[in-house]
Enzyme design. Sequence first.
Site, PDB file in Angstrom:
ATOM      1  N   ASP A  41      -0.629   7.050  -6.584  1.00  0.00           N
ATOM      2  CA  ASP A  41      -0.444   6.887  -5.143  1.00  0.00           C
ATOM      3  C   ASP A  41       0.687   5.876  -4.985  1.00  0.00           C
ATOM      4  O   ASP A  41       0.500   4.683  -5.194  1.00  0.00           O
ATOM      5  CB  ASP A  41      -1.750   6.372  -4.520  1.00  0.00           C
ATOM      6  CG  ASP A  41      -1.586   5.910  -3.080  1.00  0.00           C
ATOM      7  OD1 ASP A  41      -0.515   6.145  -2.489  1.00  0.00           O
ATOM      8  OD2 ASP A  41      -2.539   5.309  -2.542  1.00  0.00           O
TER       9      ASP A  41
ATOM     10  N   GLU B 204      -0.670  13.199   0.395  1.00  0.00           N
ATOM     11  CA  GLU B 204      -1.689  12.146   0.351  1.00  0.00           C
ATOM     12  C   GLU B 204      -3.028  12.559   0.977  1.00  0.00           C
ATOM     13  O   GLU B 204      -4.070  12.371   0.348  1.00  0.00           O
ATOM     14  CB  GLU B 204      -1.148  10.866   0.990  1.00  0.00           C
ATOM     15  CG  GLU B 204      -0.196  10.144   0.040  1.00  0.00           C
ATOM     16  CD  GLU B 204       0.735   9.159   0.719  1.00  0.00           C
ATOM     17  OE1 GLU B 204       0.492   8.805   1.883  1.00  0.00           O
ATOM     18  OE2 GLU B 204       1.727   8.760   0.092  1.00  0.00           O
TER      19      GLU B 204
ATOM     20  N   ASP C  16      -5.476   8.497   7.666  1.00  0.00           N
ATOM     21  CA  ASP C  16      -4.947   7.552   6.677  1.00  0.00           C
ATOM     22  C   ASP C  16      -3.937   6.612   7.324  1.00  0.00           C
ATOM     23  O   ASP C  16      -2.798   6.987   7.598  1.00  0.00           O
ATOM     24  CB  ASP C  16      -4.295   8.336   5.524  1.00  0.00           C
ATOM     25  CG  ASP C  16      -3.671   7.431   4.455  1.00  0.00           C
ATOM     26  OD1 ASP C  16      -3.667   6.197   4.638  1.00  0.00           O
ATOM     27  OD2 ASP C  16      -3.179   7.954   3.443  1.00  0.00           O
TER      28      ASP C  16
ATOM     29  N   LYS D 262      10.039   3.159  -0.032  1.00  0.00           N
ATOM     30  CA  LYS D 262       9.544   4.455   0.452  1.00  0.00           C
ATOM     31  C   LYS D 262      10.048   4.775   1.860  1.00  0.00           C
ATOM     32  O   LYS D 262      10.081   5.928   2.269  1.00  0.00           O
ATOM     33  CB  LYS D 262       8.014   4.428   0.421  1.00  0.00           C
ATOM     34  CG  LYS D 262       7.349   5.776   0.590  1.00  0.00           C
ATOM     35  CD  LYS D 262       5.870   5.647   0.342  1.00  0.00           C
ATOM     36  CE  LYS D 262       5.110   6.903   0.675  1.00  0.00           C
ATOM     37  NZ  LYS D 262       3.674   6.745   0.390  1.00  0.00           N
TER      38      LYS D 262
HETATM   39  P1  ADP Z   1       0.216   2.138   1.877  1.00  0.00           P
HETATM   40  O1  ADP Z   1      -0.474   3.303   1.253  1.00  0.00           O
HETATM   41  O2  ADP Z   1       0.973   2.509   3.093  1.00  0.00           O
HETATM   42  O3  ADP Z   1       1.013   1.339   0.949  1.00  0.00           O
HETATM   43  P2  ADP Z   1      -2.424   0.867   1.985  1.00  0.00           P
HETATM   44  O4  ADP Z   1      -3.322   1.978   2.329  1.00  0.00           O
HETATM   45  O5  ADP Z   1      -2.505   0.311   0.636  1.00  0.00           O
HETATM   46  O6  ADP Z   1      -0.934   1.170   2.402  1.00  0.00           O
HETATM   47  O7  ADP Z   1      -2.733  -0.272   3.061  1.00  0.00           O
HETATM   48  C1  ADP Z   1      -2.030  -1.454   3.074  1.00  0.00           C
HETATM   49  C2  ADP Z   1      -2.084  -2.051   4.434  1.00  0.00           C
HETATM   50  O8  ADP Z   1      -3.435  -2.276   4.795  1.00  0.00           O
HETATM   51  C3  ADP Z   1      -1.364  -3.362   4.501  1.00  0.00           C
HETATM   52  O9  ADP Z   1      -0.569  -3.417   5.664  1.00  0.00           O
HETATM   53  C4  ADP Z   1      -2.500  -4.357   4.581  1.00  0.00           C
HETATM   54  O10 ADP Z   1      -2.124  -5.512   5.295  1.00  0.00           O
HETATM   55  C5  ADP Z   1      -3.541  -3.572   5.332  1.00  0.00           C
HETATM   56  N1  ADP Z   1      -4.903  -4.068   5.113  1.00  0.00           N
HETATM   57  C6  ADP Z   1      -5.543  -4.200   3.941  1.00  0.00           C
HETATM   58  N2  ADP Z   1      -6.773  -4.717   4.129  1.00  0.00           N
HETATM   59  C7  ADP Z   1      -6.907  -4.916   5.458  1.00  0.00           C
HETATM   60  C8  ADP Z   1      -7.944  -5.445   6.302  1.00  0.00           C
HETATM   61  N3  ADP Z   1      -9.092  -5.891   5.791  1.00  0.00           N
HETATM   62  N4  ADP Z   1      -7.730  -5.505   7.636  1.00  0.00           N
HETATM   63  C9  ADP Z   1      -6.563  -5.075   8.165  1.00  0.00           C
HETATM   64  N5  ADP Z   1      -5.557  -4.584   7.442  1.00  0.00           N
HETATM   65  C10 ADP Z   1      -5.715  -4.502   6.102  1.00  0.00           C
HETATM   66 MG    MG Z   2      -1.348   5.050   1.209  1.00  0.00          MG
END
Ligand code: ADP
Ligand code: MG
Length: 623
Positions: free
Chosen positions: A98, A260, A284, A159
């Site tokens: 991912d 995804e 998502d 990305k």
């Molecule tokens: P991506 O796949 O787009 O890289 P993720 O699904 O890994 O993203 O999510 C990352 C995002 O989720 C970040 O912006 C992070 O700040 C946010 N995030 C993670 N945990 C929390 C939480 N407990 N509350 C709010 N936002 C969160």
């Molecule tokens: Mg993601």
Amino acid sequence: MKKEEDEYAVKTALLDARVYYNEEMEKHFQAKDWLEQAELQKLHEEIGDTAIENTKKEVDLTADQEKQLRKLMLNLYKRYDDKNLLRKPQDTYAIGIDLGTTYSCVAVCIKGKVKVIPCDEKTTIPSYVAFNADNSISVGEAAKDQAFRRPESTIFDAKRLIGRKFSDKIVKQDMELWPFQVIGDNDQPRIKIPGHQNTYRPEEISARVLFHLKKIAEEYLNKTVTNAVVTVPAYFNDSQRQATKDAAEIAGLNAKILNEPTSAAIAYDLQWTSDFKRNVLIFDLGGGTFDVAVLQIKGGKIDVKAIGGDTHLGGEDFDNEMVKHIIEVVKKKTGKDLGRGRNSMNPEEKRSASERLRRIRSVCEKQKRLLSSSTSTTIIIDRIDESYDLNEQFTRKTFEDLNMANFKKCIEITAGVITDAKMKKGNIEDIVLIGGSTRIPKIRELLTKYFGGKALNSTVNADEAVAYGAAVQAALEYGKRDEVSKNVWVSDVTPLSLGVEIHGGLMSVIIPRNTRVPCSKKSQYATLYDWQKVVNFSIFEGEDPLAKDNNKLGEFKLSGIPIARAGEEKIDLTMEVESDGIFHVTAVCRSTRGTKTIKIEAHKGRMSKKEITSAKKRNLKFH
Ligand code: ADP
Ligand code: MG
């Protein structure tokens, strides 16, 4: 009598020896998934010798008896050897990746079980790449940690750039917020690192993240990994997909692309043992992108009905709102502008602005996470601006107010995708939450309300589900179906309409959006002028009726058309989309019976084979 006793003692001792041998072998056998042949052989010899020695301590063994015992143990060994062979892992494993805008994750499917591979006890790594002063590169947590010290050399959000043109208005908007420099070269965005002669394509940055994940997996598996399934947002267009594939190639991975939400659906589906049909909505919301998909799942068959989303909506946007707010509050209170110097021509001023903003942003992100479980927090940064200490109360309510427009957009997009799937919201049976930002209580509240109070599903791990599904797909794709406990069939759809520009600049759609893939559609065109020898084709993707307002994928000429009156010569244009969304176009002039076939092989702006090879070399140099 003595003799009988002796015989009995020998029999017992021989039995004990076998039990001992079996227990010891079993212990070692169970401790590992698989043993090297030589290792197993050595164990057999050592355990066998000890067993014989122990027996000799108890009773007098004749040479014949010893031979017999060794033969017995050899038979036992053969059984272990056979079993071990069955457990032998394939020479290479295919991994699921991912590749997130903000966080990335890698998983592998071994013997029907999916293992999300940890790195320093965490299952996700920040998608950050830092070019260090000593010409080395750090990736992940190490890169993110020092981001505020070397903001111009620490790259993230690759990305958001990958597969886009420099003139893209999204690129222009993003550039304003990035502390690193992006320049245009032939309308290709390139990242410039201070002190480096080369500039880097976003593909090369993503390749570093992929390379890092590949290494984590290889260390874990103790095997070389060359095949992978890499996920992309469903909304990614063809050039973004191609560029992601190129990034994988630079990282030494032969990759297939998977959407995804589909990947998350695979993870979700594996939880079910029953076979009844369910309509599932995957929601998502991550750091950079928002993806929605409506799918129908039935006994491992995953049928994507519609997809949609926003390539620019997620946690980072929420962080930005917080940063802007903090700057305003401080300005009002003290007159200080924490954002000053951001666009300054003076490098020192610009650098210190970057550092300041980076620090605020990083604290905001951490506090935002806290606000998902508490209603108030404080943003504290000592000496943020010379001797000024930042210390501001920040409530969940403020966070929600600042982001309400963003949150509402998520719901609107969701509603649109349900309509595209030709369903009503009442038809959705499960709402599956994926991505870090779905932990935000307000988002959950709005979503539940939209679905009339329906409970949301958070049984799959929001951070790992995408990599999990990709690992399953990787095992299936690369011929290791026996590694997967349940068979999965995926049929995906095209995210955007594909077509060709026709007379008057209109877009003639050949493959409408949300068409099931793989697909192939043919459309017929005729010459426009008398004696027309050449026809130019411009291929676009998008929903606008005017071709120029869509995304141009490429163009080509079909020449050698026989001399004829306008409209007499017919040309068949065939568009084909592969199951991973990659597509080809073929134009055939009917009267020349298909001898004039042209395929679009490369996109405008896609890396050439030569460029990929040299990027690959460059990548290894940093290692
Ligand atoms: P991506 O796949 O787009 O890289 P993720 O699904 O890994 O993203 O999510 C990352 C995002 O989720 C970040 O912006 C992070 O700040 C946010 N995030 C993670 N945990 C929390 C939480 N407990 N509350 C709010 N936002 C969160
Ligand atoms: Mg993601």
